[in-house]
Design a protein around this motif. Structure first.
Motif, short mmCIF file in Angstrom:
data_model
loop_
_atom_site.label_atom_id
_atom_site.label_comp_id
_atom_site.label_asym_id
_atom_site.label_seq_id
_atom_site.Cartn_x
_atom_site.Cartn_y
_atom_site.Cartn_z
N VAL A 155 10.59 41.34 -31.55
CA VAL A 155 9.23 41.18 -31.03
C VAL A 155 8.30 40.60 -32.10
O VAL A 155 7.53 39.67 -31.83
N VAL A 156 8.38 41.15 -33.31
CA VAL A 156 7.56 40.63 -34.41
C VAL A 156 7.90 39.17 -34.68
O VAL A 156 7.01 38.32 -34.85
N PHE A 157 9.19 38.87 -34.71
CA PHE A 157 9.64 37.50 -34.96
C PHE A 157 9.10 36.55 -33.89
O PHE A 157 8.60 35.45 -34.19
N GLY A 158 9.19 36.96 -32.63
CA GLY A 158 8.72 36.12 -31.54
C GLY A 158 7.22 35.89 -31.56
O GLY A 158 6.74 34.76 -31.38
N LEU A 159 6.45 36.96 -31.78
CA LEU A 159 5.00 36.83 -31.81
C LEU A 159 4.54 35.94 -32.97
O LEU A 159 3.62 35.13 -32.82
N CYS A 160 5.19 36.08 -34.11
CA CYS A 160 4.84 35.24 -35.26
C CYS A 160 5.27 33.79 -35.05
O CYS A 160 4.61 32.87 -35.55
N SER A 161 6.36 33.57 -34.32
CA SER A 161 6.75 32.20 -33.97
C SER A 161 5.68 31.56 -33.09
O SER A 161 5.32 30.38 -33.27
N LEU A 162 5.16 32.33 -32.14
CA LEU A 162 4.09 31.83 -31.29
C LEU A 162 2.84 31.52 -32.11
O LEU A 162 2.22 30.46 -31.94
N ALA A 163 2.48 32.43 -33.03
CA ALA A 163 1.31 32.21 -33.88
C ALA A 163 1.49 30.97 -34.74
O ALA A 163 0.55 30.18 -34.94
N GLY A 164 2.69 30.77 -35.27
CA GLY A 164 2.95 29.58 -36.08
C GLY A 164 2.86 28.30 -35.27
O GLY A 164 2.34 27.29 -35.74
N GLY A 165 3.36 28.34 -34.04
CA GLY A 165 3.29 27.15 -33.19
C GLY A 165 1.88 26.78 -32.80
O GLY A 165 1.61 25.62 -32.50
N LEU A 166 0.98 27.77 -32.80
CA LEU A 166 -0.42 27.53 -32.43
C LEU A 166 -1.35 27.38 -33.64
O LEU A 166 -2.55 27.22 -33.48
N ALA A 167 -0.78 27.43 -34.85
CA ALA A 167 -1.60 27.41 -36.08
C ALA A 167 -2.44 26.14 -36.17
O ALA A 167 -1.98 25.04 -35.84
N GLN A 168 -3.66 26.33 -36.65
CA GLN A 168 -4.59 25.21 -36.85
C GLN A 168 -4.92 24.99 -38.32
O GLN A 168 -5.48 23.95 -38.67
N GLU A 169 -4.63 25.97 -39.15
CA GLU A 169 -4.91 25.90 -40.58
C GLU A 169 -3.66 26.22 -41.38
O GLU A 169 -2.79 26.97 -40.89
N PRO A 170 -3.55 25.71 -42.61
CA PRO A 170 -2.36 26.01 -43.42
C PRO A 170 -2.11 27.51 -43.60
O PRO A 170 -0.96 27.97 -43.50
N TRP A 171 -3.17 28.30 -43.87
CA TRP A 171 -2.96 29.73 -44.11
C TRP A 171 -2.44 30.43 -42.87
O TRP A 171 -1.69 31.42 -42.97
N GLU A 172 -2.78 29.94 -41.69
CA GLU A 172 -2.29 30.56 -40.46
C GLU A 172 -0.78 30.37 -40.32
O GLU A 172 -0.05 31.30 -39.93
N LEU A 173 -0.30 29.17 -40.64
CA LEU A 173 1.13 28.92 -40.54
C LEU A 173 1.90 29.72 -41.60
O LEU A 173 2.95 30.30 -41.30
N VAL A 174 1.39 29.76 -42.83
CA VAL A 174 2.07 30.50 -43.89
C VAL A 174 2.12 31.99 -43.55
O VAL A 174 3.15 32.66 -43.74
N THR A 175 1.04 32.54 -43.02
CA THR A 175 1.02 33.95 -42.62
C THR A 175 2.03 34.21 -41.50
O THR A 175 2.74 35.22 -41.51
N ALA A 176 2.10 33.30 -40.54
CA ALA A 176 3.06 33.45 -39.45
C ALA A 176 4.49 33.41 -39.97
O ALA A 176 5.35 34.19 -39.52
N ARG A 177 4.76 32.54 -40.92
CA ARG A 177 6.11 32.47 -41.49
C ARG A 177 6.46 33.75 -42.25
O ARG A 177 7.61 34.21 -42.22
N ALA A 178 5.48 34.34 -42.92
CA ALA A 178 5.72 35.62 -43.59
C ALA A 178 6.08 36.69 -42.58
O ALA A 178 7.01 37.50 -42.79
N GLY A 179 5.36 36.72 -41.45
CA GLY A 179 5.67 37.68 -40.40
C GLY A 179 7.04 37.45 -39.80
O GLY A 179 7.76 38.42 -39.47
N GLN A 180 7.45 36.20 -39.65
CA GLN A 180 8.80 35.91 -39.17
C GLN A 180 9.86 36.50 -40.10
O GLN A 180 10.87 37.06 -39.65
N GLY A 181 9.63 36.38 -41.40
CA GLY A 181 10.58 36.92 -42.36
C GLY A 181 10.71 38.43 -42.25
O GLY A 181 11.82 38.98 -42.33
N ILE A 182 9.59 39.14 -42.05
CA ILE A 182 9.62 40.60 -41.90
C ILE A 182 10.37 40.98 -40.62
O ILE A 182 11.19 41.90 -40.61
N GLY A 183 10.08 40.27 -39.52
CA GLY A 183 10.79 40.54 -38.28
C GLY A 183 12.29 40.31 -38.41
O GLY A 183 13.11 41.10 -37.93
#
Length: 485
Positions: A84-112
């Motif tokens: 679930v964490v991996f999926g939600l962060c994948s969605l957040a990364g796909g919708l990212a508008q700023e560099p920090w948003e994508l990097v944060t989403a990738r960090a969440g993917q790693g935790i998931g």
């Protein structure tokens, strides 16, 4: 139909395989899209690498904790949470508008992924009886894992070129949904872990996560800081101190994150060392061959991805053969020839030429290397879980995944530095080719070291470990008792 699937070992295997596929896919699919991501989100050149590095940092740093947590709180529960964490962060990364948003989403993917990957492997080892049934299951799991990494390059190229870079993140969503449906069907929700009353080793988790995270952080920064820089030395020194403290804590607590006695098994310790070396060689080969195709031969993203299809086929073929050999004899019977075959393929790869082509310089060594790597993957997983207690399935899975992740991360950073130092500031195809060839030659040496480990450390027969590493009378080994918790 639902009743037939519920609790079915085949459905458990399907859920674990799908989860491992998406985790492996995500480690490779983003690489080809990096130039497009930089243009779209306005990344600074030195910050762009963190789209890849932060995933490795959180994934590697939390694997031991994720592995032990699934023993204490339930494998199904950690699997679902991680997915679930991996999926939600994948969605957040796909919708990212700023560099920090994508990097944060990738960090969440790693935790998931650090929660889901060891839980998936633990579910397999507690579902399938030790021996031929488990070897076959791990063969499927390993083939899917290998295919995910290889196909990630192809998918990344095709999605980036024809659908847009955001789809390298959004493609994870249907795969995650499939994994969740399968595990919810296959594994009863009421099952409980055997040691649910034990408190987690909080101090050990802190030291392990911080130490491993700093190790990965120090290594991945060497592309800009250098191995001899004060920042790198301080970071790696702090990682060593924290990991030493972790070892001390684990020897004194009643419910350790990693029971040190587990590593006294020659199967467990030998298999993890071999996986570390093989992952270092394989991850590095992917990296240098991808760069060779694009920077030297001038291929586009989609063509580069397609060039890895033979590698995917060879990995699956090698895994199928390894599964049959390991089931009939022992993991070592496939590990040794596999490591030698991969070493030979990478040595052939090291003869790449700036005037070469896919047919003359890539196809042949791709098939040889991939078949060899496939021969290594399934037997290594079987060896690393041989003789392990049911209550420590997640622990052993976390250690194995950590070895693979750290091996790939450390090996890639080290050999990328070696190649860059050899190339210097030159950017012409001939100079780049020379650096990539050197990196591939060192990768071949890593697989030769893996072959030496297979000969010198692993026992000749499975019986050697079951006799010398038998569990306490109150514990059961992983022998297919149907514990899916």
């Amino acid at each position: 139909m639902y009743k037939k699937l519920r609790g079915s070992p085949g459905t458990v295997l399907a859920a674990a395989a799908v989860a491992q596929f998406v985790v492996a896919l995500d480690m490779a699919v983003v690489n080809v899209a990096l130039p497009a991501i930089r243009t779209a989100l306005g990344f600074a050149p030195l910050d762009l690498s963190w789209v890849v590095h932060v995933y490795a940092l959180t994934f590697g740093g939390f694997l031991l904790l994720g592995g032990r947590a699934c023993d204490l709180y339930g494998r199904r529960r950690l699997f679902v949470l991680g997915m679930v964490v991996f999926g939600l962060c994948s969605l957040a990364g796909g919708l990212a508008q700023e560099p920090w948003e994508l990097v944060t989403a990738r960090a969440g993917q790693g935790i998931g992924a650090a929660a889901a990957a060891p839980a998936a492997l633990a579910m397999l080892t507690t579902t399938f009886t030790e021996g031929p049934r488990r070897v076959r299951a791990l063969g499927v799991w390993s083939a899917v894992n290998a295919a995910g990494g290889a196909l990630g390059v192809l998918a990344g190229g095709l999605l980036t070129e024809y659908a847009g870079w955001r789809w390298v993140m959004l493609i994870n969503l249907p795969i995650v949904a499939l994994a969740l449906v399968l595990v919810c069907v296959a594994v009863p929700s009421g099952s409980r872990p055997e040691r649910r009353r034990e408190r987690p080793d909080a101090l050990g988790a802190l030291f392990a996560t911080a130490g491993t995270g700093l190790l990965v952080f120090g290594v991945v920064r060497t592309d800009t800081r250098g191995w001899g820089s004060p920042a790198t030395l301080v970071t790696l020194g702090a990682a060593v101190v924290l990991l030493a403290a972790f070892t001390l804590v684990e020897s004194r607590v009643s419910a350790p994150l990693l029971r040190l006695g587990l590593l006294r098994s020659r199967w467990v310790s030998g298999a993890n060392l071999l996986v570390f070396l093989a992952a270092a060689g394989q991850f590095t080969a992917f990296y240098f061959v991808s760069l060779y195709l694009q920077q030297v031969l001038g291929m586009g993203a989609a063509a580069t991805g397609a060039a890895f299809l033979p590698f995917s086929v060879g990995l699956v073929a090698g895994t199928v053969v390894a599964t049959k050999v390991t089931a009939a004899r022992s993991p070592r019977a496939a590990l040794l020839p596999g490591a030698l075959l991969a070493a030979a393929g990478l040595a052939w790869f090291s003869r790449i030429s700036p005037d070469g082509s896919f047919l003359t310089d890539v196809l042949g060594p791709s098939l040889l290397t991939s078949v060899g790597a496939g021969l290594v993957l399934a037997p290594a997983a079987a060896a690393a879980t041989t003789g392990v207690r049911i209550s420590e399935a997640g622990m052993a899975s976390g250690v194995l995944n950590s070895s693979r992740q750290l091996g790939g991360c450390v090996g890639l950073a080290a050999l990328a530095t070696v190649a860059a130092h050899h190339t210097g500031k030159a950017t012409d195809p001939a100079s780049l080719n020379s650096g990539y060839a050197l990196g591939l030659a060192v990768s071949a040496a890593l697989f030769l070291l893996a072959a030496l480990v297979a000969v010198g450390v692993l026992p000749r027969r499975r019986a050697a470990v079951t006799a010398s590493h038998s569990p306490a009378p109150t514990e059961q080994r992983l022998e297919g008792t149907g514990t899916h918790s």
